[in-house]
Design a protein around this motif. Structure first.
Motif, PDB file in Angstrom:
ATOM      1  N   GLU B  68       0.828  -1.205   0.000  1.00 36.09           N
ATOM      2  CA  GLU B  68       0.000   0.000   0.000  1.00 36.09           C
ATOM      3  C   GLU B  68       0.865   1.259   0.000  1.00 36.09           C
ATOM      4  OE1 GLU B  68      -1.453  -0.082   4.591  1.00 36.09           O
ATOM      5  OE2 GLU B  68      -2.155  -1.690   3.322  1.00 36.09           O
ATOM      6  N   LEU B  69       2.159   1.073  -0.053  1.00 39.21           N
ATOM      7  CA  LEU B  69       3.059   2.232  -0.076  1.00 39.21           C
ATOM      8  C   LEU B  69       3.391   2.557  -1.532  1.00 39.21           C
ATOM      9  CD1 LEU B  69       5.435   1.177   2.846  1.00 39.21           C
ATOM     10  CD2 LEU B  69       3.282   2.425   2.954  1.00 39.21           C
ATOM     11  N   ASP B  70       2.895   3.671  -2.001  1.00 40.96           N
ATOM     12  CA  ASP B  70       3.041   4.007  -3.422  1.00 40.96           C
ATOM     13  C   ASP B  70       4.085   5.085  -3.690  1.00 40.96           C
ATOM     14  OD1 ASP B  70       1.054   2.199  -4.051  1.00 40.96           O
ATOM     15  OD2 ASP B  70      -0.536   3.694  -3.901  1.00 40.96           O
ATOM     16  N   SER B  71       4.348   5.911  -2.706  1.00 41.53           N
ATOM     17  CA  SER B  71       5.244   7.041  -2.970  1.00 41.53           C
ATOM     18  C   SER B  71       6.362   7.048  -1.936  1.00 41.53           C
ATOM     19  CB  SER B  71       4.462   8.350  -2.867  1.00 41.53           C
ATOM     20  OG  SER B  71       4.031   8.531  -1.524  1.00 41.53           O
ATOM     21  N   HIS B  72       7.361   7.850  -2.202  1.00 42.92           N
ATOM     22  CA  HIS B  72       8.464   7.952  -1.248  1.00 42.92           C
ATOM     23  C   HIS B  72       7.971   8.527   0.077  1.00 42.92           C
ATOM     24  CE1 HIS B  72      12.637   7.502  -0.369  1.00 42.92           C
ATOM     25  NE2 HIS B  72      12.755   8.750   0.025  1.00 42.92           N
ATOM     26  N   LEU B  73       7.022   9.441  -0.002  1.00 43.54           N
ATOM     27  CA  LEU B  73       6.449   9.991   1.234  1.00 43.54           C
ATOM     28  C   LEU B  73       5.790   8.888   2.057  1.00 43.54           C
ATOM     29  CD1 LEU B  73       5.794  12.448   2.996  1.00 43.54           C
ATOM     30  CD2 LEU B  73       3.719  12.778   1.630  1.00 43.54           C
ATOM     31  N   ASP B  74       5.072   7.996   1.386  1.00 45.69           N
ATOM     32  CA  ASP B  74       4.468   6.857   2.101  1.00 45.69           C
ATOM     33  C   ASP B  74       5.535   6.057   2.844  1.00 45.69           C
ATOM     34  OD1 ASP B  74       1.960   7.470   1.118  1.00 45.69           O
ATOM     35  OD2 ASP B  74       1.952   5.915  -0.429  1.00 45.69           O
ATOM     36  N   TRP B  75       6.652   5.804   2.174  1.00 45.48           N
ATOM     37  CA  TRP B  75       7.718   5.006   2.789  1.00 45.48           C
ATOM     38  C   TRP B  75       8.339   5.737   3.982  1.00 45.48           C
ATOM     39  CZ3 TRP B  75       9.262   0.049   2.403  1.00 45.48           C
ATOM     40  CH2 TRP B  75       8.733  -0.699   1.355  1.00 45.48           C
ATOM     41  N   LEU B  76       8.553   7.041   3.827  1.00 46.68           N
ATOM     42  CA  LEU B  76       9.165   7.796   4.930  1.00 46.68           C
ATOM     43  C   LEU B  76       8.260   7.818   6.146  1.00 46.68           C
ATOM     44  CD1 LEU B  76      10.988  10.924   3.518  1.00 46.68           C
ATOM     45  CD2 LEU B  76      11.792   8.629   4.003  1.00 46.68           C
ATOM     46  N   LEU B  77       6.974   8.036   5.911  1.00 45.56           N
ATOM     47  CA  LEU B  77       6.044   8.080   7.039  1.00 45.56           C
ATOM     48  C   LEU B  77       5.958   6.709   7.713  1.00 45.56           C
ATOM     49  CD1 LEU B  77       3.262  10.332   5.481  1.00 45.56           C
ATOM     50  CD2 LEU B  77       4.867  10.950   7.303  1.00 45.56           C
ATOM     51  N   GLU B  84       9.059   5.206  15.785  1.00 41.23           N
ATOM     52  CA  GLU B  84       8.380   5.741  16.975  1.00 41.23           C
ATOM     53  C   GLU B  84       7.688   4.620  17.736  1.00 41.23           C
ATOM     54  OE1 GLU B  84       6.027   9.274  16.362  1.00 41.23           O
ATOM     55  OE2 GLU B  84       7.936  10.299  16.744  1.00 41.23           O
ATOM     56  N   GLY B  85       7.021   3.741  16.999  1.00 38.64           N
ATOM     57  CA  GLY B  85       6.309   2.630  17.640  1.00 38.64           C
ATOM     58  C   GLY B  85       7.249   1.719  18.407  1.00 38.64           C
ATOM     59  N   ALA B  86       8.482   1.614  17.915  1.00 41.04           N
ATOM     60  CA  ALA B  86       9.467   0.745  18.576  1.00 41.04           C
ATOM     61  C   ALA B  86      10.193   1.477  19.701  1.00 41.04           C
ATOM     62  CB  ALA B  86      10.469   0.230  17.542  1.00 41.04           C
ATOM     63  N   GLY B  87       9.802   2.706  19.953  1.00 40.93           N
ATOM     64  CA  GLY B  87      10.435   3.479  21.023  1.00 40.93           C
ATOM     65  C   GLY B  87      11.799   4.010  20.638  1.00 40.93           C
ATOM     66  N   ALA B 107      16.266  11.103   9.066  1.00 41.06           N
ATOM     67  CA  ALA B 107      17.134  12.039   9.781  1.00 41.06           C
ATOM     68  C   ALA B 107      17.171  13.405   9.103  1.00 41.06           C
ATOM     69  CB  ALA B 107      18.543  11.462   9.886  1.00 41.06           C
ATOM     70  N   ALA B 108      16.905  13.423   7.804  1.00 41.52           N
ATOM     71  CA  ALA B 108      16.909  14.698   7.077  1.00 41.52           C
ATOM     72  C   ALA B 108      15.578  15.428   7.227  1.00 41.52           C
ATOM     73  CB  ALA B 108      17.207  14.442   5.598  1.00 41.52           C
ATOM     74  N   VAL B 109      14.500  14.685   7.170  1.00 46.20           N
ATOM     75  CA  VAL B 109      13.171  15.312   7.203  1.00 46.20           C
ATOM     76  C   VAL B 109      12.784  15.691   8.628  1.00 46.20           C
ATOM     77  CG1 VAL B 109      10.726  14.947   6.657  1.00 46.20           C
ATOM     78  CG2 VAL B 109      12.490  14.111   5.097  1.00 46.20           C
ATOM     79  N   TRP B 110      13.194  14.852   9.606  1.00 43.15           N
ATOM     80  CA  TRP B 110      12.924  15.154  11.020  1.00 43.15           C
ATOM     81  C   TRP B 110      14.284  15.199  11.744  1.00 43.15           C
ATOM     82  CZ3 TRP B 110      10.056  11.302   8.406  1.00 43.15           C
ATOM     83  CH2 TRP B 110       8.721  11.620   8.142  1.00 43.15           C
ATOM     84  N   PRO B 111      15.036  16.266  11.548  1.00 37.90           N
ATOM     85  CA  PRO B 111      16.447  16.276  11.974  1.00 37.90           C
ATOM     86  C   PRO B 111      16.651  16.018  13.467  1.00 37.90           C
ATOM     87  CG  PRO B 111      15.979  18.159  10.554  1.00 37.90           C
ATOM     88  CD  PRO B 111      14.668  17.529  10.864  1.00 37.90           C
ATOM     89  N   THR B 112      15.688  16.392  14.308  1.00 40.49           N
ATOM     90  CA  THR B 112      15.922  16.201  15.741  1.00 40.49           C
ATOM     91  C   THR B 112      15.454  14.835  16.233  1.00 40.49           C
ATOM     92  OG1 THR B 112      13.787  17.236  16.225  1.00 40.49           O
ATOM     93  CG2 THR B 112      15.737  18.674  16.229  1.00 40.49           C
ATOM     94  N   SER B 113      15.013  13.994  15.315  1.00 41.83           N
ATOM     95  CA  SER B 113      14.482  12.696  15.746  1.00 41.83           C
ATOM     96  C   SER B 113      15.575  11.649  15.937  1.00 41.83           C
ATOM     97  CB  SER B 113      13.450  12.184  14.735  1.00 41.83           C
ATOM     98  OG  SER B 113      14.094  11.819  13.532  1.00 41.83           O
TER      99      SER B 113
END
Lengths: 412, 260
Positions: B68-77, B84-87, B107-113
């Motif tokens: 169900e992942l069609d785009s790169h955005l889908d994969w990143l999310l 996050e789910g894995a803590g 790491a690029a899209v959410w740099p502080t994560s």
């Protein structure tokens, strides 16, 4: 029975040492091997050959799509089909087909096929292949993981584009169009007959059965390789609660006719060995990438250990040398040769056993000369065709173009 | 090698396997080409000094569905949700090969994560002058020698365990992992990551196998030039693309040192 003359348009000048000197006839075939000076005559000869088949009495003439391929020189079969539509009057023009997942937007296919249906006066058969891995994934860079999803979506869009009475918007996973409005419209209503070439994918059997499309088993390995696939298809037809009308199916076969079997053996040896020895020399790494073959098909293949039917890990070319030589090619049924009577008897038996109402015949193959092709075509048309066409008279072909009729046998 | 503890998290309504082993500072690992059908010696090395947390990417063994992942955005999310789910939010993260392409993007899209980052031979760039190998145009029996300096390491990883009751499903799972990587990387492996690498702020170690036959080691330089963060490149001798399979101890040591 309907008999179609199928042409691959092979490049006939591959060097004798092609198999040893080059890695692949497909995807990575060296550009320098293509001699454009000779290609002018080659293309025109091949179009002549298709026209000859039409005027000789074949029910249909058939072209298909390949890319970066030394044995299939029709990246755009629609160009050839257009030329044939003008040059013929009665014969079905079978485009088998356009790999619909490759076009963006897929409505381009709806438009071009509608044009051909108009130019031919309603004689088009629209083939919708998924496309081989070599063509679709490697030569055209289409993602193997999304290929079949794109295919399904393109299929839905093209069918709607042919049928919707008003312009509409299409919001697909892969294609978004605000204004879909196919002009011109196909002559045949609700749309040209749809045939699906396949190589043994389980899902394709069900797709054809459920949608009432013709399933065409296209392989270069003759009747033996077709048995299992056709059985799977007919099981799917039965499961869908449909009658086993032989016109629901098509089957590809190489044929060489002469006055005697011995003559045929001699005449067709070189082109057959050229095809099986050079044209099928494909680098095995261009086999199906992960995701190309559906999991259902892989599972079925692993369970029954019939990798060849499911398209798994089979080398296109016969792996041992003797398998690429004429005695084995004939013995294995890859090419059916013999006198007209022998060939008619064999083809009728095969069509009956496979329950196939559409025979797609490659009478031109490999580096066959124009003269030999003309001999094969005419002899077949005069002495084999009349014996085959009465077969399955009890069934109606609901998948034949509305405006195509059997051509007169007299030359134009 | 003691097996890890297996837990399951829910991501977008689907189950996702998360392996956990060891104690200490938390460290997340995202697998490379082919995923992780089994726990590996490399992860065991890391688990000696860390709490190692290993979630699965979509389509990879143990992972949620990928179709169900069609785009790169889908994969990143999806990747971000899995982390996050894995803590693993704001933790040290290590990733290999195809997984490293996604992790670099997170790491690029959410740099502080991400705290500190280790990218082992990441996909994501393509240089026509020095093209990467095509791992999707490869027969299954040719993959081990492409991916590992010692092909038996990859063969061993993918071999069904002796007690596997469903070898057909096991086989399909391996193929599916290769397909899943194709879904976001085919045909060139270029996710246009070059545009986003400068956004990464987490200090980043680039590890490369000296004998990488998929991504030439010179790609490490291109990555380090583009990365916005403090960067170090280390080349592991006698290791191929999946260097963590070829040189588990050397790779683990490099990771440990970087996280100290």
């Amino acid at each position: 029975m309907k008999v179609l003359y199928f042409h691959l348009m092979p490049y006939p000048y591959l060097p004798e040492n092609f198999r040893e000197a080059y890695s692949s006839v497909w995807v990575e075939i060296p550009p320098e091997l293509f001699d454009a000076q000779r290609a002018t005559a080659m293309y025109n000869d091949y179009i002549d050959e298709l026209e000859l088949a039409a005027s000789s009495g074949f029910d249909g003439i058939c072209v298909n799509e390949h890319h970066s391929n030394g044995y299939g020189l029709m990246p755009s079969p629609n160009l050839i089909a257009t030329a044939l539509s003008r040059a013929t009057q009665h014969t079905a023009v079978c485009v088998l087909g356009n790999s619909i997942a490759l076009y963006n937007p897929p409505t381009r296919v709806a438009e071009e096929l509608a044009m051909i249906d108009c130019i031919s006066g309603g004689r088009l058969i629209a083939g919708f292949p998924v496309g081989t891995p070599m063509d679709a994934c490697f030569a055209y860079g289409q993602n193997p993981s999304t290929l079949r999803e794109r295919y399904a979506e393109a299929h839905d869009l093209i069918k709607r584009a042919w049928q919707e009475p008003k312009p509409f918007s299409f919001d697909g996973r892969f294609t978004q169009q605000r204004y879909v409005n196919t002009w011109p419209r196909p002559v045949q209503k609700p749309h040209p007959p749809i045939w699906i070439p396949g190589g043994g994918t389980v899902d394709t059997w069900h797709f054809c059965a459920e949608n009432d499309y013709v399933y065409c088993y296209l392989s270069y390995y003759g009747y033996q390789s077709a048995k299992q696939a056709m059985r799977g298809y007919w099981d799917a037809v039965a499961a869908a609660g449909k009658a086993a009308n032989p016109y629901r199916a098509g089957f590809l076969q190489f044929v060489g006719v002469a006055e005697t079997r011995e003559q045929a053996m001699e005449l067709y040896r070189e082109p057959a060995e050229y095809f099986y020895g050079r044209c099928l020399h494909v680098d095995p790494r261009f086999g199906p990438p992960a995701g190309y073959t559906t999991e259902e098909t892989v599972r079925a293949g692993l369970k029954s250990q019939v990798g060849s039917v499911t398209g798994q890990s089979r080398s296109l070319m016969p792996t041992d040398k003797s398998g690429r030589e004429m005695p084995a090619i004939v013995e294995n049924g890859y090419v059916i040769i013999g006198s007209p009577e022998e060939v008619a008897e064999r083809l009728a038996a095969i069509a009956t056993e496979l329950n196939v109402g559409h025979l797609l015949l490659l009478l031109q193959f490999g580096n066959m000369s124009k003269e030999l092709n003309a001999y094969n075509t005419k002899l077949f048309a005069e002495r084999v065709l009349p014996k085959l066409q009465p077969l399955f008279a009890e069934w109606e072909d609901e998948w034949w173009p509305q405006r195509a009729t059997s051509a007169p046998t007299a030359a134009p | 090698m003691e097996k890890p503890h297996t837990t399951t998290i829910q991501v977008g309504g689907h189950a996702c396997r998360v392996w956990r082993k060891g104690e200490g500072q938390k460290l997340g690992f995202i697998a490379g080409f082919g995923g992780l059908p089994k726990w590996t010696p490399f992860l065991d090395e890391l688990a000696q000094h860390h709490e190692v947390v290993v979630p699965s990417l979509p389509g990879f063994p143990g992972g949620p569905p990928h179709r169900e992942l069609d785009s790169h955005l889908d994969w990143l999310l999806a990747t971000r949700d899995i982390l996050e789910g894995a803590g693993l939010a704001e933790q040290h993260l290590v990733a290999s090969s195809v997984g490293a392409a996604l992790l670099a993007d997170v790491a690029a899209v959410w740099p502080t994560s991400v705290r500190r980052l280790v990218l082992m031979a990441p996909f994501g760039l393509f240089d026509a002058a020095e093209p990467t190998a095509d791992p999707w145009a490869r027969r299954a029996d040719a993959l081990p020698a492409l991916l590992c300096q010692s092909p038996e390491h990859f063969v061993e990883l993918r071999k069904p365990p002796a007690d596997e009751l469903d070898p057909i499903s096991w086989h399909l799972e391996q193929t599916r992992a290769v397909e899943a990587s194709a879904r976001f990387l085919f045909p060139l492996g270029d996710t246009r990551l070059a545009k986003r690498l400068p956004r990464i702020v987490a200090p980043t170690l680039l590890l490369w196998g000296e004998c990488d036959r998929v991504l030439p080691p010179r790609y490490a330089r291109r990555f380090s030039q583009l990365l916005g963060a403090a960067t170090e490149v280390q080349v592991i001798p006698n290791a191929g693309h999946l260097l963590e399979l070829d040189a588990p101890q050397a790779a683990a040591r490099a990771v440990e040192n970087w996280l100290k």
